[in-house]
Design an enzyme around this catalytic site. Structure first.
Site, PDB file in Angstrom:
ATOM      1  N   LYS A 181       0.831  -1.155  -0.037  1.00 49.39           N
ATOM      2  CA  LYS A 181      -0.079  -0.018   0.018  1.00 49.39           C
ATOM      3  C   LYS A 181       0.853   1.442   0.088  1.00 49.39           C
ATOM      4  CE  LYS A 181      -1.445   2.473   3.378  1.00 49.39           C
ATOM      5  NZ  LYS A 181      -2.036   2.883   4.514  1.00 49.39           N
TER       6      LYS A 181
ATOM      7  N   ASP B 232      -6.436   0.888   0.748  1.00 51.94           N
ATOM      8  CA  ASP B 232      -6.628   1.115   2.312  1.00 51.94           C
ATOM      9  C   ASP B 232      -7.950   0.690   2.707  1.00 51.94           C
ATOM     10  OD1 ASP B 232      -8.383   2.952   1.249  1.00 51.94           O
ATOM     11  OD2 ASP B 232      -7.179   4.615   2.337  1.00 51.94           O
TER      12      ASP B 232
END
Length: 351
Positions: A218, A236
Site C-alpha cells: 500500500k 486502504d
C-alpha cells in the site's frame, strides 16, 4: 253360578283417559329432565371446547412469542451497544462479468466528474516526505499526519538527518499520530536503509520499496503513483470497503483486492482510481453510516440501502468539502474547492 260384574262403560273410558294422561305427564317430565341435563351440560361442553381452543392457540403462538422475545432481546442488546441493524440492500439480478466491468468503469467515470480535484491527502514536497507521511498515516487520519509532519521535517528533512535522530526525540515528534514507538522504529530503519543502500534516495521500484522497514504494498503504491508517476492501486480501508460494496471483489485481503481490481481497469487509471474511491469513501460512502440518499452513483451501486436513503438526512452525513468543512491538507492543491485544514493547536515552531 256366580258371574263377575261388568264395569260401566263410562268408568272404563275414564280409566283409559287417566292412563293416557299419566303417560303424557311421565313423558313431559322425562323431556324436561333431559332438557335440563342438556342445558346443564352445555356450559361444560362450551368451556371444554374453549379450553381446548385456547390450548391449541397457545401451542401455536408459543414459538412465535419465543422468537419475538428473542428478537426483541437481540435488538435491545444492539441498542445498548450503540449499534443499529443495517438496512438490507434491495435484491439485484445476477450480473455477468462483462456487465460488472462496464458498471465498474462507469462508476470510475462518474467519480472522475464528482472529484476532478482528487489527490493524495498527505502534505509532501518530495518522495522522502511522502514516504514518511504514508508510514505515519497507519491507524490515524491524514489530517493528524499533516498537522504533525511540518515540525518533523523542520528537524530532519533528509534520510541522513532522520537516521541520526535520537529515538526518544523522534518518538516525541511523531507522538500525535499514535503507535509512535513502532513508527519511530520503522522511520529510523527505513532512513538508515535509504542512506546505506540507496544513496539517500527513495527508490522508484516496488521491489525495492517493500524491502524498507514499515513499507508494504500500500505504502509503496502511494509513493510510486504520486512521486514517480508509476501506476498503482492503493488498497486502504476505504478502498477495500468500497470495492466490496461496488461488487468489484469479495476479498478481504488487501493484495487479493488489488489483484481483482487491477483486472477490471486499465493500468493508466490505477492511481487516479485509488484517489477517487478513497475520496468517495471518506466523504460519502462511510463505514458506519453511508450517505446513500446523497450519493450520485447510487443507481450503479449494489449496496444501495445499507445507509441513510432519505436525501435530507443523507446530506447531513457528508464530510469535508462536500459537507462545507475543511479538508485534510494544510496545503491543498490550487484546484481544491474546500478550505485548508487548520494546523495543530498545540503545534509550536521547531527549534
Amino acid at each position: 253360578m256366580n258371574e263377575t260384574p261388568q264395569k260401566p262403560a263410562a268408568a272404563t273410558k275414564a280409566a283409559a283417559q287417566k292412563a293416557v294422561a299419566t303417560k303424557a305427564t311421565a313423558k313431559k317430565a322425562t323431556t324436561k329432565k333431559t332438557a335440563a341435563g342438556a342445558e346443564k351440560a352445555a356450559p361444560k361442553k362450551a368451556a371444554a371446547k374453549k379450553t381446548a381452543t385456547a390450548k391449541k392457540t397457545a401451542t401455536k403462538t408459543a414459538p412465535a412469542k419465543k422468537t419475538a422475545k428473542k428478537t426483541a432481546a437481540k435488538a435491545t442488546a444492539k441498542a445498548a451497544a450503540g449499534k443499529t441493524p443495517a438496512k438490507k440492500a434491495p435484491a439485484r439480478k445476477p450480473e455477468s462479468r462483462v456487465a460488472m466491468v462496464r458498471r465498474a468503469r462507469r462508476i470510475n467515470r462518474e467519480l472522475a466528474e464528482l472529484y476532478p480535484y482528487a489527490h493524495p491527502e498527505l502534505d509532501f514536497t518530495n518522495s522522502f516526505e511522502l514516504l514518511v507521511a504514508t508510514v505515519l498515516s497507519a491507524q490515524t487520519t491524514d489530517l493528524r499526519v499533516n498537522q504533525t509532519t511540518p515540525r518533523l521535517f523542520a528537524v530532519c528533512p533528509t534520510p541522513e538527518d532522520m537516521a541520526a535522530m535520537d529515538p526518544e526525540r523522534l518518538e516525541e515528534l511523531i507522538r500525535p499520530t499514535g503507535f509512535f514507538r513502532a513508527k519511530a522504529k520503522s522511520l529510523l530503519g527505513l532512513s538508515a536503509a535509504l542512506r546505506d543502500r540507496f544513496g539517500g534516495e527513495v527508490p522508484g521500484r516496488l521491489e525495492d520499496l517493500v524491502t524498507l522497514p514499515g513499507v508494504g504494498r500500500k505504502t509503496a503504491n502511494v509513493v510510486l503513483g504520486n512521486a514517480f508517476g508509476v501506476p498503482g492501486i492503493t488498497v486502504d480501508t476505504h478502498f477495500g470497503r468500497l470495492a466490496r460494496r461496488f461488487g468489484w471483489t469479495t476479498a478481504e485481503d488487501a493484495e487479493k483486492v488489488e489483484a481483482d481490481v487491477a483486472e477490471i481497469f486499465p493500468k493508466s487509471e490505477w492511481t487516479m482510481l485509488s484517489h477517487r474511491v478513497v475520496f468517495h469513501g471518506r466523504r460519502v460512502c462511510h463505514s458506519r453510516k453511508p450517505a446513500c440518499g446523497a450519493c450520485p452513483i447510487a443507481p450503479l451501486c449494489p449496496a444501495y440501502g445499507e445507509g441513510e436513503t432519505d436525501p435530507e438526512k443523507a446530506r447531513k452525513l457528508l464530510k469535508y468539502e462536500l459537507g462545507g468543512q475543511p479538508g485534510q491538507r494544510l496545503k491543498p492543491p490550487a484546484d481544491y474547492p474546500g478550505q485548508p485544514a487548520p494546523p495543530m493547536a498545540s503545534q509550536v515552531a521547531a527549534p
